[in-house]
Enzyme design. Structure first.
Site, PDB file in Angstrom:
ATOM      1  N   ASP A  13       5.713   4.668  -1.432  1.00 37.74           N
ATOM      2  CA  ASP A  13       6.480   4.812  -0.180  1.00 37.74           C
ATOM      3  C   ASP A  13       6.387   6.215   0.411  1.00 37.74           C
ATOM      4  O   ASP A  13       7.307   6.683   1.078  1.00 37.74           O
ATOM      5  CB  ASP A  13       7.972   4.462  -0.390  1.00 37.74           C
ATOM      6  CG  ASP A  13       8.160   3.111  -1.038  1.00 37.74           C
ATOM      7  OD1 ASP A  13       7.409   2.209  -0.676  1.00 37.74           O
ATOM      8  OD2 ASP A  13       9.035   2.982  -1.903  1.00 37.74           O
ATOM      9  N   GLU A  14       5.275   6.901   0.184  1.00 38.40           N
ATOM     10  CA  GLU A  14       5.138   8.276   0.672  1.00 38.40           C
ATOM     11  C   GLU A  14       4.756   8.331   2.146  1.00 38.40           C
ATOM     12  O   GLU A  14       4.668   9.415   2.721  1.00 38.40           O
ATOM     13  CB  GLU A  14       4.056   9.028  -0.124  1.00 38.40           C
ATOM     14  CG  GLU A  14       4.325   9.178  -1.618  1.00 38.40           C
ATOM     15  CD  GLU A  14       3.723   8.048  -2.427  1.00 38.40           C
ATOM     16  OE1 GLU A  14       3.285   7.042  -1.824  1.00 38.40           O
ATOM     17  OE2 GLU A  14       3.698   8.162  -3.666  1.00 38.40           O
ATOM     18  N   GLY A  15       4.498   7.164   2.731  1.00 42.26           N
ATOM     19  CA  GLY A  15       4.037   7.139   4.118  1.00 42.26           C
ATOM     20  C   GLY A  15       2.513   7.039   4.168  1.00 42.26           C
ATOM     21  O   GLY A  15       1.881   7.488   5.125  1.00 42.26           O
ATOM     22  N   LYS A  16       1.944   6.419   3.131  1.00 36.55           N
ATOM     23  CA  LYS A  16       0.477   6.270   3.089  1.00 36.55           C
ATOM     24  C   LYS A  16      -0.020   5.432   4.253  1.00 36.55           C
ATOM     25  O   LYS A  16      -1.090   5.671   4.778  1.00 36.55           O
ATOM     26  CB  LYS A  16       0.031   5.605   1.774  1.00 36.55           C
ATOM     27  CG  LYS A  16       0.231   6.470   0.548  1.00 36.55           C
ATOM     28  CD  LYS A  16      -0.235   5.759  -0.707  1.00 36.55           C
ATOM     29  CE  LYS A  16       0.589   4.539  -1.044  1.00 36.55           C
ATOM     30  NZ  LYS A  16       1.968   4.813  -1.468  1.00 36.55           N
ATOM     31  N   ALA A  39       3.434  -3.876  -2.355  1.00 38.73           N
ATOM     32  CA  ALA A  39       3.359  -2.772  -1.397  1.00 38.73           C
ATOM     33  C   ALA A  39       3.690  -3.267   0.005  1.00 38.73           C
ATOM     34  O   ALA A  39       3.518  -4.440   0.314  1.00 38.73           O
ATOM     35  CB  ALA A  39       1.961  -2.185  -1.398  1.00 38.73           C
ATOM     36  N   GLY A  40       4.156  -2.344   0.832  1.00 34.70           N
ATOM     37  CA  GLY A  40       4.369  -2.684   2.232  1.00 34.70           C
ATOM     38  C   GLY A  40       4.133  -1.428   3.034  1.00 34.70           C
ATOM     39  O   GLY A  40       4.767  -0.401   2.788  1.00 34.70           O
ATOM     40  N   HIS A  41       3.181  -1.460   3.919  1.00 36.77           N
ATOM     41  CA  HIS A  41       2.884  -0.286   4.728  1.00 36.77           C
ATOM     42  C   HIS A  41       3.400  -0.504   6.144  1.00 36.77           C
ATOM     43  O   HIS A  41       3.002  -1.442   6.821  1.00 36.77           O
ATOM     44  CB  HIS A  41       1.376   0.001   4.744  1.00 36.77           C
ATOM     45  CG  HIS A  41       0.876   0.446   3.396  1.00 36.77           C
ATOM     46  ND1 HIS A  41      -0.420   0.271   2.988  1.00 36.77           N
ATOM     47  CD2 HIS A  41       1.511   1.058   2.383  1.00 36.77           C
ATOM     48  CE1 HIS A  41      -0.550   0.767   1.764  1.00 36.77           C
ATOM     49  NE2 HIS A  41       0.606   1.249   1.376  1.00 36.77           N
ATOM     50  N   THR A  42       4.313   0.376   6.553  1.00 36.58           N
ATOM     51  CA  THR A  42       4.904   0.243   7.883  1.00 36.58           C
ATOM     52  C   THR A  42       4.142   1.134   8.848  1.00 36.58           C
ATOM     53  O   THR A  42       3.976   2.320   8.604  1.00 36.58           O
ATOM     54  CB  THR A  42       6.384   0.673   7.847  1.00 36.58           C
ATOM     55  OG1 THR A  42       7.010  -0.035   6.783  1.00 36.58           O
ATOM     56  CG2 THR A  42       7.087   0.377   9.149  1.00 36.58           C
ATOM     57  N   ARG A 144      -7.785 -12.386 -19.824  1.00 35.17           N
ATOM     58  CA  ARG A 144      -8.996 -13.145 -19.469  1.00 35.17           C
ATOM     59  C   ARG A 144      -8.731 -14.626 -19.166  1.00 35.17           C
ATOM     60  O   ARG A 144      -9.555 -15.478 -19.435  1.00 35.17           O
ATOM     61  CB  ARG A 144     -10.064 -12.983 -20.567  1.00 35.17           C
ATOM     62  CG  ARG A 144     -10.532 -11.548 -20.654  1.00 35.17           C
ATOM     63  CD  ARG A 144     -11.147 -11.212 -21.967  1.00 35.17           C
ATOM     64  NE  ARG A 144     -10.136 -11.244 -23.023  1.00 35.17           N
ATOM     65  CZ  ARG A 144     -10.369 -10.896 -24.282  1.00 35.17           C
ATOM     66  NH1 ARG A 144     -11.581 -10.537 -24.632  1.00 35.17           N
ATOM     67  NH2 ARG A 144      -9.416 -10.936 -25.178  1.00 35.17           N
ATOM     68  N   THR A 240       4.270   0.222 -12.150  1.00 33.40           N
ATOM     69  CA  THR A 240       3.652  -1.042 -11.751  1.00 33.40           C
ATOM     70  C   THR A 240       2.526  -1.337 -12.749  1.00 33.40           C
ATOM     71  O   THR A 240       2.321  -0.574 -13.708  1.00 33.40           O
ATOM     72  CB  THR A 240       3.176  -0.988 -10.275  1.00 33.40           C
ATOM     73  OG1 THR A 240       2.825  -2.327  -9.885  1.00 33.40           O
ATOM     74  CG2 THR A 240       2.004  -0.043 -10.072  1.00 33.40           C
ATOM     75  N   THR A 301       9.032  -4.031   1.625  1.00 28.29           N
ATOM     76  CA  THR A 301       8.741  -5.341   1.047  1.00 28.29           C
ATOM     77  C   THR A 301      10.016  -6.086   0.695  1.00 28.29           C
ATOM     78  O   THR A 301      10.190  -7.247   1.045  1.00 28.29           O
ATOM     79  CB  THR A 301       7.867  -5.166  -0.219  1.00 28.29           C
ATOM     80  OG1 THR A 301       6.648  -4.556   0.180  1.00 28.29           O
ATOM     81  CG2 THR A 301       7.572  -6.486  -0.890  1.00 28.29           C
ATOM     82  N   SER A 394       3.533  15.151   8.770  1.00 31.63           N
ATOM     83  CA  SER A 394       4.008  14.066   9.627  1.00 31.63           C
ATOM     84  C   SER A 394       5.475  14.310   9.984  1.00 31.63           C
ATOM     85  O   SER A 394       6.292  14.609   9.123  1.00 31.63           O
ATOM     86  CB  SER A 394       3.835  12.741   8.895  1.00 31.63           C
ATOM     87  OG  SER A 394       4.499  11.729   9.602  1.00 31.63           O
TER      88      SER A 394
END
Ligand code: IMP
Length: 410
Positions: A13-16, A39-42, A144, A240, A301, A394
């Site tokens: 959540d660093e703002g990637k 993950a969720g990128h806003t 496997r 994770t 997310t 940013s």
């Protein structure tokens, strides 16, 4: 020709999402290589908010090839919804611009059931997973027995693998986890429908990448989660199940290390963490609440509120070392506006360094010199502690609310 990897330097959540979106302008190809829809990128483009869980944010730029690599675990239902959502908004017009690795593993309904049931049983000791089935899918990959896209495309293999898995998982779900069992037929039919729609996107993405890199195309690798959530190098077991560090790019996209020239660590100007686990700089009082609300620190997310705290220089310096970062993109500096003083954790036995805060809004700044002197001192101090050059700062969610100090593609 520079290929660039963007890696989280904290607990995700660093703002990637914003940084990957900005760097995507200069890339030909954007690759997601690990994690899944945990993950969720806003992203905010022209005032419109888009949340992406699986598809690289390159999809919001015209003519970028977007790749979901072999190391990603894919929930096909989520992927289909994301494709549909992007198309509805006028993106992803050309289907040949999205490729999914044939070796990427599928998240199945039993993975989600197991993930959620285990968390319930763990009670107080829970990891605080996103409940999306990420851990159990990676477990099956390593054991496997996982189902990959290449298996889904072959009817006989898919049927056999699914039968075997469901038999085994149903015993585990019923006897150990005391959960409902799952029905083979309905899962089989649902996934066959997913296959019919997704088939056209499946490719040998490692080979594709190799060819494109050889042809001089510029590639951006966008990581999910962050270094401190990495299964090998993070705060285990509160991590994770994949490698979010730079090494993950090679194994989970299928490229050699010499194909990456720039490793940009993304870090907030403070720290957040969602889920359980240690957090030395956590602020539980009014200051933490201010960060949470000013920073809109709620999971993209799961919607869960994020735990907030001061900048943890020990953790960030560790991330710089583990990844060999060549630059740092510092995000959400604007959220620190209004604090009288700001603390930086210098050593693990809390050793606070106190800096002066600022009151004026900074989201309109174009250059570092437009910032109040105390804000400039704060970012320069972080740069000094991390012994790594800042490449961008940013100061708001939009593309133009960014002070670009060095473009790693140029
Ligand atoms: P999982 O990835 O769902 O198994 O969750 C394991 C841990 O990683 C939990 O603490 C989650 O909150 C955290 N986590 C997983 N994905 C993200 C992310 O994208 N951002 C922040 N935390 C995450």
């Amino acid at each position: 020709m520079a290929n660039v990897a963007v890696i989280g330097a904290q607990w995700g959540d660093e703002g990637k999402g914003k940084v990957v979106d900005l760097f995507s302008r200069d890339a030909d190809i954007v690759v997601r290589f690990q994690g899944g829809n945990n993950a969720g990128h806003t992203l905010v483009v022209d005032g419109e908010k888009t949340v992406l869980h699986l598809i690289p944010s390159g999809a919001l730029h015209p003519n970028k090839l977007c790749i979901i690599g072999n190391g990603v675990v894919v929930d096909p239902q989520v992927l289909l919804e994301e494709i549909r959502g992007l198309k509805e908004r006028g993106y992803l017009k050309d289907d040949s611009l999205l490729k999914i690795s044939e070796q990427a593993h599928l998240i199945m309904p039993y993975h989600k059931s197991v993930d959620q049931a285990r968390e319930r049983l763990r009670g107080k000791g829970k990891i605080g997973t996103t409940g999306r089935g990420i851990g159990p899918t990676y477990e099956d990959k390593v054991a496997r027995v996982g189902i990959r896209f290449v298996d889904l495309l072959d009817e006989k293999t898919f049927k056999e693998k699914l039968k075997h898995n469901i038999e085994e998982k149903n015993i585990y779900l019923k006897a150990i986890l005391k959960e409902k069992t799952l029905d083979f037929r309905s899962i089989y039919e649902t996934y066959c429908r997913y296959r019919d729609t997704l088939e056209g996107y499946v490719a040998d993405t490692a080979l594709l990448l190799h060819r494109e890199i050889k042809a001089g195309k510029k590639v951006l690798f966008g990581g999910a989660q962050g270094t401190l959530l990495d299964v090998d190098h993070g705060t285990y077991p509160f991590v994770t199940s994949s490698n979010a560090v730079i090494g993950g790019v090679c194994t989970r996209a299928g490229i050699g290390p010499r194909s990456i020239q720039e490793i940009i660590g993304i870090s907030k100007a403070y720290t957040t963490r969602v889920g359980s686990g240690p957090f030395p700089t956590e602020l539980t009082g009014a200051e933490g609440e201010k960060l949470k609300y000013d920073g809109d620190e709620f999971g993209a997310t799961t919607g869960r509120p994020r735990r907030c705290g001061w900048f943890d220089a020990v953790g960030a310096r560790y991330a710089v070392r583990i990844n060999g970062m060549t630059g740092i993109a510092l995000t959400k500096l604007d959220v620190l506006t209004g604090f009288k003083t700001i603390k930086i954790l210098e050593q693990a036995e809390p050793a606070w360094e106190e800096l002066e805060g600022w009151d004026t809004q900074i989201s309109g700044a174009k250059e570092l010199s437009d910032l109040p002197a105390s804000a400039q001192r704060y970012v320069r101090r972080l740069e000094e502690i991390l012994e790594t050059e800042l490449v961008l700062v940013s100061i708001g969610p939009s593309r133009d609310q960014t002070i670009m100090l060095r473009n790693p593609f140029r």
